[in-house]
Structures are given as C-alpha cells and as structure tokens.
Design a protein around this motif. Sequence first.
Motif, PDB file in Angstrom:
ATOM      1  N   UNK A  45       0.847  -1.198   0.149  1.00 58.73           N
ATOM      2  CA  UNK A  45      -0.535  -0.135  -0.060  1.00 58.73           C
ATOM      3  C   UNK A  45       0.577   0.715   0.049  1.00 58.73           C
ATOM      4  N   UNK A  46       1.815   1.037   0.951  1.00 53.73           N
ATOM      5  CA  UNK A  46       2.737   2.260   1.261  1.00 53.73           C
ATOM      6  C   UNK A  46       3.690   2.585  -0.753  1.00 53.73           C
ATOM      7  N   UNK A  47       4.183   1.487  -1.187  1.00 55.65           N
ATOM      8  CA  UNK A  47       4.324   1.684  -2.268  1.00 55.65           C
ATOM      9  C   UNK A  47       3.419   2.024  -3.554  1.00 55.65           C
ATOM     10  N   UNK A  48       3.169   1.190  -3.336  1.00 55.79           N
ATOM     11  CA  UNK A  48       1.769   2.073  -4.722  1.00 55.79           C
ATOM     12  C   UNK A  48       1.034   3.343  -4.481  1.00 55.79           C
ATOM     13  N   UNK A  49       0.950   3.738  -2.885  1.00 59.88           N
ATOM     14  CA  UNK A  49       0.639   5.018  -2.373  1.00 59.88           C
ATOM     15  C   UNK A  49       2.005   6.137  -2.705  1.00 59.88           C
ATOM     16  N   UNK A  50       2.784   5.990  -2.712  1.00 58.82           N
ATOM     17  CA  UNK A  50       3.939   7.017  -2.997  1.00 58.82           C
ATOM     18  C   UNK A  50       4.342   7.003  -4.681  1.00 58.82           C
ATOM     19  N   UNK A  51       3.460   6.342  -5.344  1.00 55.50           N
ATOM     20  CA  UNK A  51       4.189   6.149  -7.097  1.00 55.50           C
ATOM     21  C   UNK A  51       2.617   6.748  -7.277  1.00 55.50           C
ATOM     22  N   UNK A  52       1.905   6.816  -6.751  1.00 55.78           N
ATOM     23  CA  UNK A  52       0.671   7.676  -7.175  1.00 55.78           C
ATOM     24  C   UNK A  52       0.438   8.978  -7.065  1.00 55.78           C
ATOM     25  N   UNK A  54       3.444  10.790  -6.897  1.00 53.86           N
ATOM     26  CA  UNK A  54       4.393  10.811  -8.420  1.00 53.86           C
ATOM     27  C   UNK A  54       3.727  10.854  -9.038  1.00 53.86           C
ATOM     28  N   UNK A  55       2.742  10.426  -9.890  1.00 51.02           N
ATOM     29  CA  UNK A  55       1.898  10.083 -10.911  1.00 51.02           C
ATOM     30  C   UNK A  55       0.800  11.882 -11.010  1.00 51.02           C
ATOM     31  N   UNK A  56       0.303  11.372  -9.857  1.00 55.06           N
ATOM     32  CA  UNK A  56      -0.432  12.968  -9.439  1.00 55.06           C
ATOM     33  C   UNK A  56      -0.107  14.448  -9.912  1.00 55.06           C
ATOM     34  N   UNK A  57       1.514  14.449  -9.063  1.00 51.26           N
ATOM     35  CA  UNK A  57       2.042  15.717  -8.651  1.00 51.26           C
ATOM     36  C   UNK A  57       2.763  15.955 -10.290  1.00 51.26           C
ATOM     37  N   UNK A  58       3.274  14.907 -10.846  1.00 55.34           N
ATOM     38  CA  UNK A  58       3.555  15.020 -12.319  1.00 55.34           C
ATOM     39  C   UNK A  58       2.465  15.946 -13.422  1.00 55.34           C
ATOM     40  N   UNK A  59       1.381  15.753 -13.148  1.00 49.99           N
ATOM     41  CA  UNK A  59       0.618  15.669 -14.326  1.00 49.99           C
ATOM     42  C   UNK A  59      -0.042  16.516 -14.182  1.00 49.99           C
ATOM     43  N   UNK A  92      13.286  10.221  -8.100  1.00 50.17           N
ATOM     44  CA  UNK A  92      14.900   9.248  -7.966  1.00 50.17           C
ATOM     45  C   UNK A  92      14.493   8.931  -6.500  1.00 50.17           C
ATOM     46  N   UNK A  93      14.215  10.006  -5.962  1.00 53.00           N
ATOM     47  CA  UNK A  93      14.556   9.378  -4.061  1.00 53.00           C
ATOM     48  C   UNK A  93      13.726   8.095  -4.100  1.00 53.00           C
ATOM     49  N   UNK A  94      12.685   8.106  -4.438  1.00 56.87           N
ATOM     50  CA  UNK A  94      11.479   7.337  -4.229  1.00 56.87           C
ATOM     51  C   UNK A  94      12.037   5.161  -4.790  1.00 56.87           C
ATOM     52  N   UNK A  95      13.335   5.969  -5.817  1.00 50.58           N
ATOM     53  CA  UNK A  95      13.949   4.446  -6.818  1.00 50.58           C
ATOM     54  C   UNK A  95      15.126   4.252  -6.135  1.00 50.58           C
ATOM     55  N   UNK A  96      15.697   5.229  -4.925  1.00 49.71           N
ATOM     56  CA  UNK A  96      17.399   4.728  -4.242  1.00 49.71           C
ATOM     57  C   UNK A  96      16.810   3.930  -3.358  1.00 49.71           C
TER      58      UNK A  96
END
Length: 109
Positions: A45-52, A54-59, A92-96
């Motif tokens: 949940x945390x992983x996919x929440x952070x991904x969501x 990041x995508x929302x902030x990008x859009x 980038x920070x999330x992936x690292x």
Amino acid sequence: MIIETISEVATQLAAAGNIKAEGVGNVCAQAPTGVKPYVNDILGWVKYGVIAIIIGAGFASSGALIVGKFGQMGRAAQIGASGLFWTVIGAIAFVCIYAILNGIVGNGC
C-alpha cells in the motif's frame, strides 16, 4: 602514536593465540512468524501510494506549466516547472530508497 601502540598490542595478542576473529555469517532479515502477510500488505500500500502521488504530482505540475505558458501566467508556469523538477527528484529518491531497503532486507533466504 596511539594507533601504532594499539596495532602492536593486537599483533602480540594475535601471535599468542588469544584473539580469534571470526566473521558473522550471512544473516537474513525475516519478518517474525505470522507477520509477513501484514508487512507485505502495508509495504504494498505504501509503495503504490507513493507511486500514485508521484504520478499525480507530475500531471498537476505539467498542467500548471501548460496553462501558465498558454495563458500568459508566468507564475503558474514557474510553479509548474518547479513542481515537475521536484516530482522527478522525488521519483529518483523513491527508486533509490526502495533499492537500498531491498538491498538491506533482501528477499529472504
């Protein structure tokens, strides 16, 4: 000087056979019994929440950039460009961080 003294004492003790240096084996980090499904759920949940996020902030940042440029609103374009920059830095920070944590915990033994 102190380092040389410590080195000399350690060498003499090792020569006398009083010191045995043995490494720690490869210890695997594992969740306690019965907790693993809950840990996996929370991490998922945390992983996919952070991904969501990041995508929302990008859009949102891209939208602010486009609206600011076409609408002659310099401040909105500036905020959009800044937001897009920070979104990429966050990704980038999330992936690292995820790679470091995965390297520490691993996939079990």
